[in-house]
Design a protein around this motif. Structure first.
Motif, PDB file in Angstrom:
ATOM      1  N   ARG A   1      39.256  33.162  32.926  1.00  0.00           N
ATOM      2  CA  ARG A   1      38.293  32.348  33.684  1.00  0.00           C
ATOM      3  C   ARG A   1      39.006  31.276  34.487  1.00  0.00           C
ATOM      4  NH1 ARG A   1      32.764  30.837  33.873  1.00  0.00           N
ATOM      5  NH2 ARG A   1      32.733  29.499  35.690  1.00  0.00           N
TER       6      ARG A   1
ATOM      7  N   ALA B   1      40.797  32.858  37.428  1.00  0.00           N
ATOM      8  CA  ALA B   1      39.853  33.236  38.490  1.00  0.00           C
ATOM      9  C   ALA B   1      39.367  32.003  39.248  1.00  0.00           C
ATOM     10  CB  ALA B   1      38.667  33.984  37.900  1.00  0.00           C
ATOM     11  N   ASP B   2      39.063  30.934  38.523  1.00  0.00           N
ATOM     12  CA  ASP B   2      38.606  29.702  39.177  1.00  0.00           C
ATOM     13  C   ASP B   2      39.691  29.104  40.066  1.00  0.00           C
ATOM     14  OD1 ASP B   2      36.172  29.980  37.937  1.00  0.00           O
ATOM     15  OD2 ASP B   2      36.485  28.363  36.472  1.00  0.00           O
TER      16      ASP B   2
ATOM     17  N   GLU C   1      42.227  30.755  41.407  1.00  0.00           N
ATOM     18  CA  GLU C   1      42.438  31.677  42.524  1.00  0.00           C
ATOM     19  C   GLU C   1      41.388  31.475  43.611  1.00  0.00           C
ATOM     20  OE1 GLU C   1      42.251  36.427  43.199  1.00  0.00           O
ATOM     21  OE2 GLU C   1      43.448  35.749  41.491  1.00  0.00           O
ATOM     22  N   SER C   2      40.158  31.209  43.197  1.00  0.00           N
ATOM     23  CA  SER C   2      39.099  30.989  44.194  1.00  0.00           C
ATOM     24  C   SER C   2      39.346  29.725  45.009  1.00  0.00           C
ATOM     25  CB  SER C   2      37.731  30.931  43.518  1.00  0.00           C
ATOM     26  OG  SER C   2      37.566  29.723  42.807  1.00  0.00           O
ATOM     27  N   GLU C   3      40.159  28.824  44.457  1.00  0.00           N
ATOM     28  CA  GLU C   3      40.537  27.597  45.174  1.00  0.00           C
ATOM     29  C   GLU C   3      41.876  27.751  45.892  1.00  0.00           C
ATOM     30  OE1 GLU C   3      38.654  24.880  45.528  1.00  0.00           O
ATOM     31  OE2 GLU C   3      37.073  25.852  44.370  1.00  0.00           O
ATOM     32  N   GLY C   4      42.463  28.959  45.813  1.00  0.00           N
ATOM     33  CA  GLY C   4      43.744  29.214  46.477  1.00  0.00           C
ATOM     34  C   GLY C   4      44.932  28.636  45.733  1.00  0.00           C
TER      35      GLY C   4
END
Length: 73
Positions: free
Chosen positions: A27, A30-31, A33-36
């Motif tokens: 989790r 993924a979080d 990664e979503s912020e780069g």
């Protein structure tokens, strides 16, 4: 509490903890990664923030316990 080899309750508890840790790591990854941001990049930001914003590369490497190449990257 003493851990006894072959104790089914202890075995199930350990499996549950390992699954929970893996779930949290997935989790978080993924979080981030979503912020780069990678997990290692996040670690660098945390160390720099706690150091007041600046830190010599040698000190950063020591705190992250990483190689020169990884810290430079």
């Amino acid at each position: 509490m003493m851990l006894v080899p072959g104790d089914p309750l202890a075995h199930r508890a350990l499996e549950s903890l390992l699954r929970a840790e893996a779930s949290v790591r997935r989790r978080l990854s993924a979080d981030l990664e979503s912020e780069g941001l990678s997990a290692s990049g996040f670690s660098v930001l945390i160390v720099l923030t706690t150091a007041g914003g600046t830190l010599e590369l040698r000190a950063l490497r020591r705190r992250l316990r990483t190689s020169k190449a990884n810290a430079t990257e």
